[in-house]
Design a protein around this motif. Structure first.
Motif, short mmCIF file in Angstrom:
data_model
loop_
_atom_site.label_atom_id
_atom_site.label_comp_id
_atom_site.label_asym_id
_atom_site.label_seq_id
_atom_site.Cartn_x
_atom_site.Cartn_y
_atom_site.Cartn_z
N VAL A 74 0.85 -1.19 0.00
CA VAL A 74 0.00 0.00 0.00
C VAL A 74 0.89 1.24 0.00
O VAL A 74 2.09 1.17 0.27
N PHE A 75 0.28 2.38 -0.26
CA PHE A 75 1.00 3.63 -0.14
C PHE A 75 1.08 4.03 1.33
O PHE A 75 0.16 3.74 2.12
N SER A 76 2.14 4.71 1.67
CA SER A 76 2.28 5.23 3.04
C SER A 76 2.19 6.75 3.05
O SER A 76 2.24 7.36 4.12
N ASP A 77 2.06 7.37 1.86
CA ASP A 77 2.10 8.83 1.78
C ASP A 77 1.05 9.39 0.84
O ASP A 77 1.21 10.48 0.30
N ASP A 94 -7.88 2.28 0.70
CA ASP A 94 -7.29 1.00 0.30
C ASP A 94 -7.03 0.12 1.51
O ASP A 94 -7.23 -1.10 1.48
N VAL A 95 -6.54 0.73 2.58
CA VAL A 95 -6.18 -0.01 3.79
C VAL A 95 -7.42 -0.61 4.45
O VAL A 95 -7.39 -1.75 4.93
N TYR A 96 -8.49 0.15 4.48
CA TYR A 96 -9.76 -0.30 5.05
C TYR A 96 -10.22 -1.58 4.35
O TYR A 96 -10.64 -2.56 4.99
N PHE A 97 -10.15 -1.59 3.02
CA PHE A 97 -10.52 -2.76 2.23
C PHE A 97 -9.56 -3.91 2.49
O PHE A 97 -9.99 -5.07 2.66
N ALA A 98 -8.27 -3.63 2.53
CA ALA A 98 -7.27 -4.69 2.75
C ALA A 98 -7.47 -5.38 4.10
O ALA A 98 -7.34 -6.60 4.20
N MET A 132 -2.42 -3.19 -3.30
CA MET A 132 -3.64 -2.41 -3.17
C MET A 132 -3.28 -0.95 -2.95
O MET A 132 -3.78 -0.29 -2.04
N ALA A 133 -2.37 -0.46 -3.78
CA ALA A 133 -1.87 0.90 -3.65
C ALA A 133 -2.48 1.79 -4.73
O ALA A 133 -1.79 2.26 -5.62
#
Length: 305
Positions: A74-77, A94-98, A132-133
């Motif tokens: 995923v992206f961090s920024d 994206d993180v919520y879905f992951a 998932m980025a």
């Protein structure tokens, strides 16, 4: 022993020594041969190449379950889609879905930060199970990875200073446009608008810093992203909100990883029936956009626009 005999003995000894050294060198080179001939994208000690630029075998679904973790790039920024908050926790659409994908599989999501240009490589090198980025589906990328069903739709956008707004692409001629390498903005402008000078950065954070410091006249990336950034940064505006063709964003797995691809597709269908992605929007995007955006212009439920 005479001086002549001494010289002859020394020459014979030298030739013998040279022969021994040569033999040792040949043996050493032979021993090192396989490592020396590894592909340039594979380091010594890593798994053998599969011949398609991939490294090692993908983890089976059972191996993922036994490990207790789903490895996700995923992206961090790139707030509000993938970023690290002040507590060091990954957050975003994206993180919520992951996290839900991992939970329904009975494991936890293990996040790996990734630069835009490395989203394919982390799959090929088997560093993660899924990317998932904010990964926009393109034909070029689809030839290298397998995309699951989409969960978001997007256009390109252009953000610029309010004091010198860019409201049409023609205004970029002779000016400098900031982009992040590996994003869809890069090939779009290189192909469709070669007259625009591009200033490229590896990371989104560096690209936005360059815009804030006025090292360029504008920046282009996904419209959803530039709208969020402009809302959080005074003095900037999104003068172009829809550029190019509408595209979709989807999870991606390594080419040929059908079991994981099938699982993700089944999840997208199932979650769509419960309105999960609109809930994801409410939790992660509405706090940023407020009433300025329509969820239906962004969200895709169950893989259907």
């Amino acid at each position: 022993m005479t001086r002549a005999n001494n010289a002859g003995w020394f020459r014979r000894l030298s030739r013998a020594a040279l022969a021994l050294v040569s033999a040792l060198l040949v043996t050493a080179v032979a021993a090192c041969g396989p490592s020396a001939s590894l592909p340039s994208d594979q380091k010594a000690g890593s798994a053998p190449s599969t011949g398609s630029g991939s490294t090692g075998d993908v983890r089976s679904m059972d191996e993922i379950k036994r490990s207790g973790r789903l490895r996700v790039a995923v992206f961090s920024d790139k707030a509000p889609f993938g970023y690290v908050d002040k507590d060091g926790t990954y957050q975003g659409y994206d993180v919520y879905f992951a996290n839900r994908l991992a939970k329904d599989l009975g494991v936890k999501a293990e996040f790996t930060p990734v630069d835009p240009a490395a989203r394919v490589d982390v799959l090929a090198s088997n560093k993660v199970d899924v990317t998932m980025a904010n990964f926009t589906v393109t034909e070029e990328r689809a030839a290298k990875v397998d995309f699951a069903k989409p969960y978001m739709k997007v256009f390109l956008g252009v953000v610029s200073p309010e004091s010198a707004p860019i409201t049409d692409v023609s205004q970029l001629k002779g000016k400098t446009l900031i982009i992040a390498k590996g994003t869809t903005a890069e090939p779009f402008f290189e192909k469709e608008h070669p007259e625009v000078k591009l200033l490229k950065y590896d990371q989104y954070a560096d690209a936005y810093s360059a815009l804030s410091d006025h090292r360029g006249d504008a920046m282009s990336t996904d419209n959803t992203e530039v709208l969020a950034w402009a809302k959080a940064n005074k003095g900037f505006t999104v003068g172009i909100t829809k550029l190019g063709d509408e595209a979709t964003i989807a999870p991606a797995v390594r080419r040929g990883n059908k079991p994981l691809l099938d699982y993700i597709n089944q999840e997208v269908d199932k979650l769509g029936k419960e309105g999960f992605f609109h809930k994801d929007y409410e939790e992660t995007l509405r706090p940023v956009y407020g009433d300025a955006a329509n969820p239906d212009d962004i969200v895709i439920e169950g893989g259907q626009g």
